[in-house]
Design a protein around this motif. Sequence first.
Motif, PDB file in Angstrom:
ATOM      1  N   GLN A  87      64.886 -21.929 -19.433  1.00 34.54           N
ATOM      2  CA  GLN A  87      65.687 -22.245 -20.618  1.00 34.54           C
ATOM      3  C   GLN A  87      67.001 -22.942 -20.243  1.00 34.54           C
ATOM      4  N   VAL A  91      68.227 -26.728 -21.475  1.00 35.85           N
ATOM      5  CA  VAL A  91      69.533 -27.102 -22.050  1.00 35.85           C
ATOM      6  C   VAL A  91      70.106 -28.286 -21.299  1.00 35.85           C
ATOM      7  N   ARG A  92      70.070 -28.224 -19.983  1.00 40.72           N
ATOM      8  CA  ARG A  92      70.642 -29.294 -19.165  1.00 40.72           C
ATOM      9  C   ARG A  92      69.940 -30.628 -19.406  1.00 40.72           C
ATOM     10  N   MET A  95      70.475 -31.865 -23.490  1.00 42.15           N
ATOM     11  CA  MET A  95      71.778 -32.425 -23.878  1.00 42.15           C
ATOM     12  C   MET A  95      71.889 -33.918 -23.539  1.00 42.15           C
ATOM     13  N   SER A 103      71.240 -29.669 -31.913  1.00 47.54           N
ATOM     14  CA  SER A 103      71.346 -28.266 -31.512  1.00 47.54           C
ATOM     15  C   SER A 103      70.182 -27.840 -30.631  1.00 47.54           C
ATOM     16  N   ILE A 104      70.477 -26.836 -29.822  1.00 50.88           N
ATOM     17  CA  ILE A 104      69.485 -26.206 -28.956  1.00 50.88           C
ATOM     18  C   ILE A 104      69.536 -24.714 -29.258  1.00 50.88           C
ATOM     19  N   LEU A 106      67.873 -21.113 -28.022  1.00 51.65           N
ATOM     20  CA  LEU A 106      67.096 -20.409 -27.011  1.00 51.65           C
ATOM     21  C   LEU A 106      66.679 -19.039 -27.542  1.00 51.65           C
ATOM     22  N   VAL A 132      74.905 -19.199 -22.737  1.00 50.14           N
ATOM     23  CA  VAL A 132      75.093 -19.924 -23.998  1.00 50.14           C
ATOM     24  C   VAL A 132      76.564 -19.912 -24.403  1.00 50.14           C
ATOM     25  N   MET A 139      79.321 -28.783 -23.794  1.00 47.43           N
ATOM     26  CA  MET A 139      78.333 -29.526 -24.570  1.00 47.43           C
ATOM     27  C   MET A 139      78.971 -30.823 -25.088  1.00 47.43           C
ATOM     28  N   VAL A 145      74.727 -25.067 -28.909  1.00 47.37           N
ATOM     29  CA  VAL A 145      73.717 -24.238 -28.259  1.00 47.37           C
ATOM     30  C   VAL A 145      73.932 -22.792 -28.683  1.00 47.37           C
ATOM     31  N   THR A 147      71.564 -18.765 -29.130  1.00 47.41           N
ATOM     32  CA  THR A 147      70.358 -18.023 -28.813  1.00 47.41           C
ATOM     33  C   THR A 147      70.055 -17.056 -29.947  1.00 47.41           C
TER      34      THR A 147
END
Length: 192
Positions: A87, A91-92, A95, A103-104, A106, A132, A139, A145, A147
Amino acid sequence: MKIIIIGATGTIGSAVADLLEKEHEVVRASRRGPVVVDMDDPASIDALFESVEDVDAVVVTAASGALTPLDSDDDFVRGIQGKLLGQVHLVRRAMRHLRDGGSITLTSGVFDEPMPGGSFGAMVNAGLEAFVKAATIEMPRGLRVNTVGPGWVAETLERLGLDPADGTPVADVARAYVQAVEGTDQGRTIRP
């Protein structure tokens, strides 16, 4: 919005995809499906973003962590690779590919009480939630981001032959993911 749901064939992922499809374009991704991605394989995450373009949001419901005995080296390492590092890697990568303001979301988790085999899940979930919260200041371009930390899902408990009353209905869990995608939260853990 155009939203990738990773883990879209699972109990939570399919409920989230069904709910978001009412108003958005959803790309369903999983280990076995038309769009393939495996959270244990960083190359497949990279390939996902090469094949699906112009994405506004990514939701990960795929990474799970089984109850793992404290003395099980192999299970800990595999779980860290998939649920935690998979996860973080997502994200890395995401982005770099999401549209501005995207948005992300998790998936972490929660145990109401300590249980045998739960130390692994507690460690990974706490790590994801801390990641997060800390990642928010890095970001770029207004990306967010968050969760979602569901506990036991009622439908999963029922499938396991356990009392579903001890879980949260998947419809309620799915609404927490929609809140993360459509809302303005940043660096938050949402508990359904």
